[in-house]
Design a protein around this motif. Structure first.
Motif, mmCIF file in Angstrom:
data_model
loop_
_atom_site.group_PDB
_atom_site.id
_atom_site.type_symbol
_atom_site.label_atom_id
_atom_site.label_comp_id
_atom_site.label_asym_id
_atom_site.label_seq_id
_atom_site.Cartn_x
_atom_site.Cartn_y
_atom_site.Cartn_z
ATOM 1 N N LEU A 289 0.805 -1.223 0.000
ATOM 2 C CA LEU A 289 0.000 0.000 0.000
ATOM 3 C C LEU A 289 0.841 1.278 0.000
ATOM 4 C CD1 LEU A 289 -2.877 0.993 -0.083
ATOM 5 C CD2 LEU A 289 -2.893 0.991 2.405
ATOM 6 N N PRO A 290 1.899 1.385 0.819
ATOM 7 C CA PRO A 290 2.679 2.630 0.764
ATOM 8 C C PRO A 290 3.284 2.877 -0.624
ATOM 9 C CG PRO A 290 3.239 1.387 2.737
ATOM 10 C CD PRO A 290 2.337 0.521 1.902
ATOM 11 N N LYS A 291 3.661 1.833 -1.359
ATOM 12 C CA LYS A 291 4.228 2.000 -2.697
ATOM 13 C C LYS A 291 3.172 2.524 -3.672
ATOM 14 C CE LYS A 291 7.290 -1.940 -2.036
ATOM 15 N NZ LYS A 291 7.560 -3.317 -2.459
ATOM 16 N N TRP A 292 1.924 2.100 -3.519
ATOM 17 C CA TRP A 292 0.860 2.436 -4.456
ATOM 18 C C TRP A 292 0.056 3.666 -4.039
ATOM 19 C CZ3 TRP A 292 -0.209 0.334 -9.135
ATOM 20 C CH2 TRP A 292 0.483 -0.833 -9.462
ATOM 21 N N GLU A 293 0.212 4.112 -2.834
ATOM 22 C CA GLU A 293 -0.629 5.179 -2.318
ATOM 23 C C GLU A 293 -0.558 6.453 -3.179
ATOM 24 O OE1 GLU A 293 -1.780 7.006 2.022
ATOM 25 O OE2 GLU A 293 0.207 6.147 1.734
ATOM 26 N N GLN A 294 0.623 6.874 -3.520
ATOM 27 C CA GLN A 294 0.768 8.096 -4.324
ATOM 28 C C GLN A 294 0.180 7.911 -5.716
ATOM 29 O OE1 GLN A 294 1.743 11.114 -3.214
ATOM 30 N NE2 GLN A 294 1.768 10.084 -1.205
ATOM 31 N N PHE A 295 0.368 6.713 -6.300
ATOM 32 C CA PHE A 295 -0.202 6.438 -7.617
ATOM 33 C C PHE A 295 -1.727 6.467 -7.548
ATOM 34 C CE2 PHE A 295 -2.081 3.218 -10.424
ATOM 35 C CZ PHE A 295 -1.809 3.808 -11.653
ATOM 36 N N LEU A 296 -2.288 5.863 -6.533
ATOM 37 C CA LEU A 296 -3.744 5.812 -6.411
ATOM 38 C C LEU A 296 -4.342 7.200 -6.157
ATOM 39 C CD1 LEU A 296 -4.092 2.529 -4.310
ATOM 40 C CD2 LEU A 296 -4.628 2.840 -6.723
ATOM 41 N N LEU A 297 -3.570 8.059 -5.542
ATOM 42 C CA LEU A 297 -4.028 9.430 -5.333
ATOM 43 C C LEU A 297 -3.807 10.294 -6.576
ATOM 44 C CD1 LEU A 297 -2.751 10.005 -1.676
ATOM 45 C CD2 LEU A 297 -5.119 9.699 -2.427
ATOM 46 N N GLY A 298 -3.140 9.741 -7.596
ATOM 47 C CA GLY A 298 -2.909 10.457 -8.847
ATOM 48 C C GLY A 298 -1.709 11.378 -8.788
ATOM 49 N N ARG A 299 -0.833 11.231 -7.871
ATOM 50 C CA ARG A 299 0.304 12.124 -7.690
ATOM 51 C C ARG A 299 1.594 11.554 -8.247
ATOM 52 N NH1 ARG A 299 -0.840 13.248 -1.350
ATOM 53 N NH2 ARG A 299 -2.862 14.241 -1.606
ATOM 54 N N ALA A 300 1.606 10.284 -8.649
ATOM 55 C CA ALA A 300 2.868 9.700 -9.117
ATOM 56 C C ALA A 300 2.585 8.645 -10.184
ATOM 57 C CB ALA A 300 3.609 9.065 -7.945
ATOM 58 N N GLU A 301 3.680 8.184 -10.808
ATOM 59 C CA GLU A 301 3.609 7.128 -11.817
ATOM 60 C C GLU A 301 3.446 5.773 -11.115
ATOM 61 O OE1 GLU A 301 4.411 7.178 -15.340
ATOM 62 O OE2 GLU A 301 4.040 9.324 -15.280
ATOM 63 N N VAL A 302 3.277 4.740 -11.953
ATOM 64 C CA VAL A 302 3.185 3.370 -11.414
ATOM 65 C C VAL A 302 4.488 3.043 -10.701
ATOM 66 C CG1 VAL A 302 2.935 0.942 -12.028
ATOM 67 C CG2 VAL A 302 1.625 2.657 -13.247
#
Length: 132
Positions: free
Chosen positions: A96-109
């Motif tokens: 979850l910490p790895k994907w959190e920023q991606f899921l929030l739309g703030r980072a790449e995969v």
């Protein structure tokens, strides 16, 4: 002569006593053999009943064993299901910490994960294939 007569009377009485003892002993022997035969019949019946009871108990134990084995198999299934769910959610919490920023739309995969193709790119149309 009177001594012979007295002796003969004495022997006759003794003979009568022996005959009565003999008949009494024969009666006791018949009673004993009858009791022995009855006891043997009873023991045979008891042994047959015990054999049937033991066979029924063995069948009941076999049925209970099969029931326990099937229940144990079911419990193993539930245990592995619970274990796989637990491991799945543990991996989700770990990722979850790895994907959190991606899921929030703030980072790449996150690194190490490939982008999935969209469903439209995976669908092939027969009309396009025939035109090629």
């Amino acid at each position: 002569m009177s001594s012979y007569l007295a002796q003969e009377v004495h022997l006759a009485r003794r003979h009568e006593e022996i005959l009565s003892q003999r008949s009494e002993l024969l009666q006791q022997m018949e009673t004993y053999l009858g009791d022995k035969k009855t006891k043997k019949t009873w023991q045979t019946q008891a042994a047959d009943a015990a054999h049937k009871r033991n066979a029924a108990l063995l069948n009941d134990i076999g049925a209970a064993e099969k029931k326990l084995q099937s229940r144990l198999c079911f419990l193993h299934h539930l245990f592995f299901l619970y274990l796989s769910q637990t491991l799945y959610w543990a991996s989700i919490k770990e990722s979850l910490p790895k994907w959190e920023q991606f899921l929030l739309g703030r980072a790449e995969v996150p690194v190490g994960f490939k982008k999935m193709k969209t469903a439209k790119q995976n669908i092939s149309y027969p009309e396009e294939d025939s035109q090629k």
